[in-house]
Design an enzyme around this catalytic site. Structure first.
Site, PDB file in Angstrom:
ATOM      1  N   GLY A  29       0.799  -1.217   0.000  1.00 32.84           N
ATOM      2  CA  GLY A  29       0.000   0.000   0.000  1.00 32.84           C
ATOM      3  C   GLY A  29       0.829   1.264   0.000  1.00 32.84           C
ATOM      4  O   GLY A  29       2.042   1.237   0.234  1.00 32.84           O
ATOM      5  N   ASN A  30       0.168   2.367  -0.285  1.00 25.76           N
ATOM      6  CA  ASN A  30       0.799   3.680  -0.284  1.00 25.76           C
ATOM      7  C   ASN A  30      -0.261   4.757  -0.129  1.00 25.76           C
ATOM      8  O   ASN A  30      -1.435   4.532  -0.392  1.00 25.76           O
ATOM      9  CB  ASN A  30       1.654   3.902  -1.545  1.00 25.76           C
ATOM     10  CG  ASN A  30       1.029   3.302  -2.772  1.00 25.76           C
ATOM     11  OD1 ASN A  30       0.030   3.799  -3.268  1.00 25.76           O
ATOM     12  ND2 ASN A  30       1.602   2.206  -3.259  1.00 25.76           N
ATOM     13  N   GLY A  90       8.709   0.691  -0.148  1.00 25.09           N
ATOM     14  CA  GLY A  90       9.078  -0.336   0.821  1.00 25.09           C
ATOM     15  C   GLY A  90       8.828   0.013   2.264  1.00 25.09           C
ATOM     16  O   GLY A  90       9.423  -0.592   3.155  1.00 25.09           O
ATOM     17  N   GLU A 118       4.382   3.308  -6.950  1.00 31.61           N
ATOM     18  CA  GLU A 118       3.121   3.711  -7.567  1.00 31.61           C
ATOM     19  C   GLU A 118       2.998   5.226  -7.714  1.00 31.61           C
ATOM     20  O   GLU A 118       1.913   5.755  -7.947  1.00 31.61           O
ATOM     21  CB  GLU A 118       1.933   3.186  -6.746  1.00 31.61           C
ATOM     22  CG  GLU A 118       1.877   1.692  -6.581  1.00 31.61           C
ATOM     23  CD  GLU A 118       1.691   0.902  -7.866  1.00 31.61           C
ATOM     24  OE1 GLU A 118       1.612   1.498  -8.957  1.00 31.61           O
ATOM     25  OE2 GLU A 118       1.624  -0.332  -7.781  1.00 31.61           O
ATOM     26  N   HIS A 175      -4.066   3.750  -1.227  1.00 35.94           N
ATOM     27  CA  HIS A 175      -3.985   2.440  -1.898  1.00 35.94           C
ATOM     28  C   HIS A 175      -3.720   1.392  -0.830  1.00 35.94           C
ATOM     29  O   HIS A 175      -2.702   1.457  -0.130  1.00 35.94           O
ATOM     30  CB  HIS A 175      -2.870   2.461  -2.935  1.00 35.94           C
ATOM     31  CG  HIS A 175      -2.545   1.110  -3.511  1.00 35.94           C
ATOM     32  ND1 HIS A 175      -3.506   0.201  -3.880  1.00 35.94           N
ATOM     33  CD2 HIS A 175      -1.357   0.528  -3.780  1.00 35.94           C
ATOM     34  CE1 HIS A 175      -2.918  -0.887  -4.355  1.00 35.94           C
ATOM     35  NE2 HIS A 175      -1.607  -0.709  -4.286  1.00 35.94           N
ATOM     36  N   HIS A 232      -4.339  -2.953   0.522  1.00 42.10           N
ATOM     37  CA  HIS A 232      -4.529  -4.353   0.160  1.00 42.10           C
ATOM     38  C   HIS A 232      -5.401  -5.001   1.231  1.00 42.10           C
ATOM     39  O   HIS A 232      -5.028  -6.019   1.825  1.00 42.10           O
ATOM     40  CB  HIS A 232      -3.187  -5.063   0.045  1.00 42.10           C
ATOM     41  CG  HIS A 232      -2.315  -4.526  -1.035  1.00 42.10           C
ATOM     42  ND1 HIS A 232      -1.043  -4.972  -1.241  1.00 42.10           N
ATOM     43  CD2 HIS A 232      -2.514  -3.571  -1.968  1.00 42.10           C
ATOM     44  CE1 HIS A 232      -0.496  -4.335  -2.259  1.00 42.10           C
ATOM     45  NE2 HIS A 232      -1.375  -3.464  -2.714  1.00 42.10           N
ATOM     46  N   HIS A 256      -4.375  -7.353  -7.279  1.00 42.46           N
ATOM     47  CA  HIS A 256      -3.491  -6.384  -6.648  1.00 42.46           C
ATOM     48  C   HIS A 256      -4.102  -5.769  -5.390  1.00 42.46           C
ATOM     49  O   HIS A 256      -3.666  -6.062  -4.293  1.00 42.46           O
ATOM     50  CB  HIS A 256      -3.138  -5.311  -7.680  1.00 42.46           C
ATOM     51  CG  HIS A 256      -2.106  -4.341  -7.248  1.00 42.46           C
ATOM     52  ND1 HIS A 256      -1.366  -3.599  -8.140  1.00 42.46           N
ATOM     53  CD2 HIS A 256      -1.677  -3.940  -6.032  1.00 42.46           C
ATOM     54  CE1 HIS A 256      -0.532  -2.808  -7.488  1.00 42.46           C
ATOM     55  NE2 HIS A 256      -0.706  -2.995  -6.199  1.00 42.46           N
TER      56      HIS A 256
END
Length: 192
Positions: free
Chosen positions: A27-28, A45, A77, A96, A98, A158
């Site tokens: 995620g970001n 990361g 991303e 973003h 998951h 994703h």
């Protein structure tokens, strides 16, 4: 560096981690500043659990230069985030994640139904973007196109991307998407 924006991103990351919306280094999150000249984004990361001030990158949109601590680089991303900001002047934050149930739908062939509760229902399902390699130009192009008229999308195999006028709205929408995915999964399981 804008300390208020950085604090919002760090607080959001910890909040999302505590709710199992993204684990480990997935995620970001980003926020564009009021001038729309800089984007603050999580470094590549980084872990939402331990995210700190030093893990946020300030990116200049005009020349893609950035400043960071400890030679960190922006999220893979970043081009997806900047493409969305370029297309949507009403979007000031992107989340973003998951999250397990919504990402489960992204990995399955099942569509995720829209439920009432987050704006006008314009279509029956949450839009899905075909699989493209994470961090690729193709993913950035197709995801930003899908988000031109949407506030949430599934990325096939994703995860989930949600946008909002601020970080609170984008975060709330990501939680809502996860909740409807969980409800739909439970309903399907009970009806087997």
């Amino acid at each position: 560096m804008d300390n208020k924006i950085i604090e919002e991103i760090v607080k959001c990351a910890h909040y999302l981690y505590d709710r199992n919306m993204s684990i480990a280094k997935s995620g970001n999150i980003s926020i564009i500043d009021k001038s729309r000249e800089y984007v603050y984004i999580t470094a590549s990361g980084t872990d939402f659990k331990t995210l700190k001030y030093d893990d946020i990158i300030k990116l200049n949109l005009s020349d893609q230069s950035y400043s960071s601590i400890d030679d960190k680089v922006p999220s893979m991303e970043t081009s997806l985030h900047t493409s969305v900001y370029d297309k949507r002047s009403d979007v000031n934050s992107i989340v973003h994640v998951h999250s397990p149930y919504a990402t489960g739908f992204a990995f399955s062939k099942r569509e995720l139904c829209r439920l009432e509760g987050f704006g006008k229902i314009t279509s029956e399902y949450i839009p899905r973007v075909s699989y493209y390699t994470p961090g690729s130009k193709q993913l950035a192009t197709h995801a930003s196109e899908a988000l031109e008229n949407e506030d949430a999308i599934l990325l096939e195999d994703h995860g989930v991307i949600c946008v909002g006028k601020d970080i609170s709205e984008a975060t709330l929408l990501s939680e809502y998407i996860e909740d409807i995915a969980k409800t739909q999964y439970i309903t399907h399981t009970l009806n087997l």
